[in-house]
Structures are given as structure tokens and as C-alpha cells.
Write a protein that holds these residues in place. Structure first.
Motif, PDB file in Angstrom:
ATOM      1  N   ARG A 119       0.836  -1.205   0.000  1.00 16.73           N
ATOM      2  CA  ARG A 119       0.000   0.000   0.000  1.00 16.73           C
ATOM      3  C   ARG A 119       0.867   1.250   0.000  1.00 16.73           C
ATOM      4  NH1 ARG A 119      -4.461   1.579   4.685  1.00 16.73           N
ATOM      5  NH2 ARG A 119      -5.136   3.559   3.749  1.00 16.73           N
ATOM      6  N   THR A 120       0.710   2.083  -1.020  1.00 14.65           N
ATOM      7  CA  THR A 120       1.454   3.336  -1.114  1.00 14.65           C
ATOM      8  C   THR A 120       0.709   4.413  -0.338  1.00 14.65           C
ATOM      9  OG1 THR A 120       2.301   2.753  -3.308  1.00 14.65           O
ATOM     10  CG2 THR A 120       2.375   5.075  -2.688  1.00 14.65           C
ATOM     11  N   ILE A 121       1.390   4.991   0.655  1.00 12.07           N
ATOM     12  CA  ILE A 121       0.739   6.047   1.436  1.00 12.07           C
ATOM     13  C   ILE A 121       1.151   7.433   0.945  1.00 12.07           C
ATOM     14  CG2 ILE A 121       0.499   4.575   3.448  1.00 12.07           C
ATOM     15  CD1 ILE A 121       2.857   5.969   4.716  1.00 12.07           C
ATOM     16  N   ARG A 122       2.248   7.503   0.169  1.00 14.80           N
ATOM     17  CA  ARG A 122       2.597   8.763  -0.511  1.00 14.80           C
ATOM     18  C   ARG A 122       3.477   8.451  -1.706  1.00 14.80           C
ATOM     19  NH1 ARG A 122       6.136  13.439   2.253  1.00 14.80           N
ATOM     20  NH2 ARG A 122       7.845  12.242   1.320  1.00 14.80           N
ATOM     21  N   PRO A 123       3.104   8.910  -2.897  1.00 12.85           N
ATOM     22  CA  PRO A 123       3.956   8.662  -4.058  1.00 12.85           C
ATOM     23  C   PRO A 123       5.239   9.490  -3.972  1.00 12.85           C
ATOM     24  CG  PRO A 123       2.169  10.137  -4.646  1.00 12.85           C
ATOM     25  CD  PRO A 123       1.899   9.689  -3.257  1.00 12.85           C
ATOM     26  N   ALA A 124       6.260   9.019  -4.647  1.00 13.88           N
ATOM     27  CA  ALA A 124       7.506   9.777  -4.714  1.00 13.88           C
ATOM     28  C   ALA A 124       7.303  10.971  -5.647  1.00 13.88           C
ATOM     29  CB  ALA A 124       8.631   8.877  -5.214  1.00 13.88           C
TER      30      ALA A 124
END
Length: 219
Positions: free
Chosen positions: A180-185
Motif C-alpha cells: 500500500r502506497t501512502i505517498r507517491p515519490a
């Protein structure tokens, strides 16, 4: 000379127990009415017991099916509760770590500028260790292909030395927990220079032709 009484005939003595034997034998050969009715009563009682047994078996099958259904429902309930418990835990952890991301960004900038020293360095490293134990993972590197599912492009440019859209600078690292990505780069990307692909293709074709012809002609 013996006188006989007229009309009187003497009968031989017959034992009293022997009298009526002829009549007793036919009566003994005929079974009593109660004994004749006994087999019919036994058959009726047996049929009743069989019917009760069938009814008991049917009730047992129904109760067994009910028990199996309840067991299946309970197992589904337990699995659903476990999934909900894990989901709630993941959401709670993700919310907490999301609030900590600005702090981690400040720590990263301080490290880049050489300001992460002394007691502040120890506290920062302890915080990063705790976040990693909770499953937080950092991602995003320069030179990797741009992926819109995990990257957010904040700057765009063209570059002659790239063959595809590439992350050339990491403005803010991305974070994920498991899958689960909580903030993209947040990155700066560069695309191939317009026309560069055509020129490279023509150069490749020319080189291939020269190789087939034995190399370029010498003057």
C-alpha cells in the motif's frame, strides 16, 4: 334263574376322567382367539417402532445439517472479524505514519545538509527505526523509469541521454506499507529529446548498412 328288569340296560363302568375326552381333543387343536391375534399385534408394534426410528433419523439428519451450517457460519464470521481487525490495524498504522512523514522529510533534509548531529541525530535515527519496524518503506531513486502509479511528476524536461520517461531527481521520497502506497515519490522527470529517437534510428540503420558493406569507404 335270574330275572331281568325290562327296559333297563347295564352300561359298563367308565372312568369319570375319561368322559369327554373325545370332545376335549378337537378343542385343544383350535388355538385360542388371543393367541391368533398376537402375531398381528406384534407386526403393528414393529411397524410403529420402525416409523419412530425413521422419524428419529430424519430429525438427527436435520440437526446435523443445522450444526454444520452453524459451524460454517461461525468460521466465516471468525475469518471476517480477523480480516476486519487486520484492516483496522493497517489503517491506524498508516494514518499514524502519514502524520509523521513531514518529520521524516525534515530529518532527510537535515541529513543532506549535514545538520543531523549530536542528540538530534540519535533521536532522528530512533524515530526512523521505529517507523521501519511498523512497516514503513521508503522508495524512489534517480534514474529509475517513471511509473505514474508510484511517482508524482512535479517537474518536466527533455534530455538527449534518456530513451524513456525517467526520474532525474527525487524531490520527496515516496513511502509505502507493504503493498500500500501512502505517498507517491515526488520527482522531476525527463523525456527523450524530440527527434532524438529518429536520429538514433537513422544512425543505427547507417551503421548496419556500413557493416554489411564491409565498413565505410576510406578516402
Amino acid at each position: 334263574m335270574t330275572e331281568e328288569t325290562p327296559g333297563f340296560e347295564e352300561k359298563p363302568d367308565v372312568p369319570s376322567g375319561a368322559a369327554g375326552n373325545d370332545d376335549a381333543e378337537p378343542k385343544a387343536a383350535t388355538p385360542p382367539a388371543e393367541e391368533a391375534a398376537a402375531p398381528a399385534g406384534d407386526a403393528s408394534e414393529t411397524a410403529g417402532l420402525v416409523a419412530q426410528l425413521d422419524q428419529a433419523r430424519k430429525a438427527l439428519d436435520e440437526r446435523t445439517a443445522d450444526l454444520q451450517r452453524l459451524q460454517a457460519e461461525f468460521q466465516n464470521y471468525r475469518r471476517r472479524v480477523e480480516r476486519d481487525r487486520v484492516a483496522v490495524k493497517e489503517i491506524a498504522v498508516a494514518n499514524l505514519l502519514t502524520e509523521l512523514l513531514p518529520v521524516l522529510d525534515d530529518i532527510g533534509r537535515a541529513r543532506e545538509h549535514g545538520e543531523l548531529v549530536g542528540g538530534f541525530k540519535s533521536v532522528a535515527e530512533s524515530l526512523e527505526t521505529v517507523a521501519a519496524k511498523m512497516g514503513l518503506q521508503q522508495f524512489g531513486k534517480e534514474g529509475e523509469p517513471f511509473d505514474p502509479t508510484i511517482h508524482e511528476a512535479l517537474m518536466h524536461s527533455y534530455a538527449p541521454d534518456v530513451t524513456e520517461t525517467t526520474c532525474v531527481a527525487i524531490l520527496q521520497p515516496g513511502y509505502r506499507i507493504g503493498e500500500r502506497t501512502i505517498r507517491p515519490a515526488r520527482v522531476a522527470v525527463a523525456e527523450p529529446q524530440p527527434g532524438a529517437q529518429t536520429v538514433k534510428a537513422e544512425e543505427s540503420d547507417t551503421a548496419a548498412e556500413d557493416k554489411e558493406n564491409g565498413g565505410p569507404e576510406e578516402g
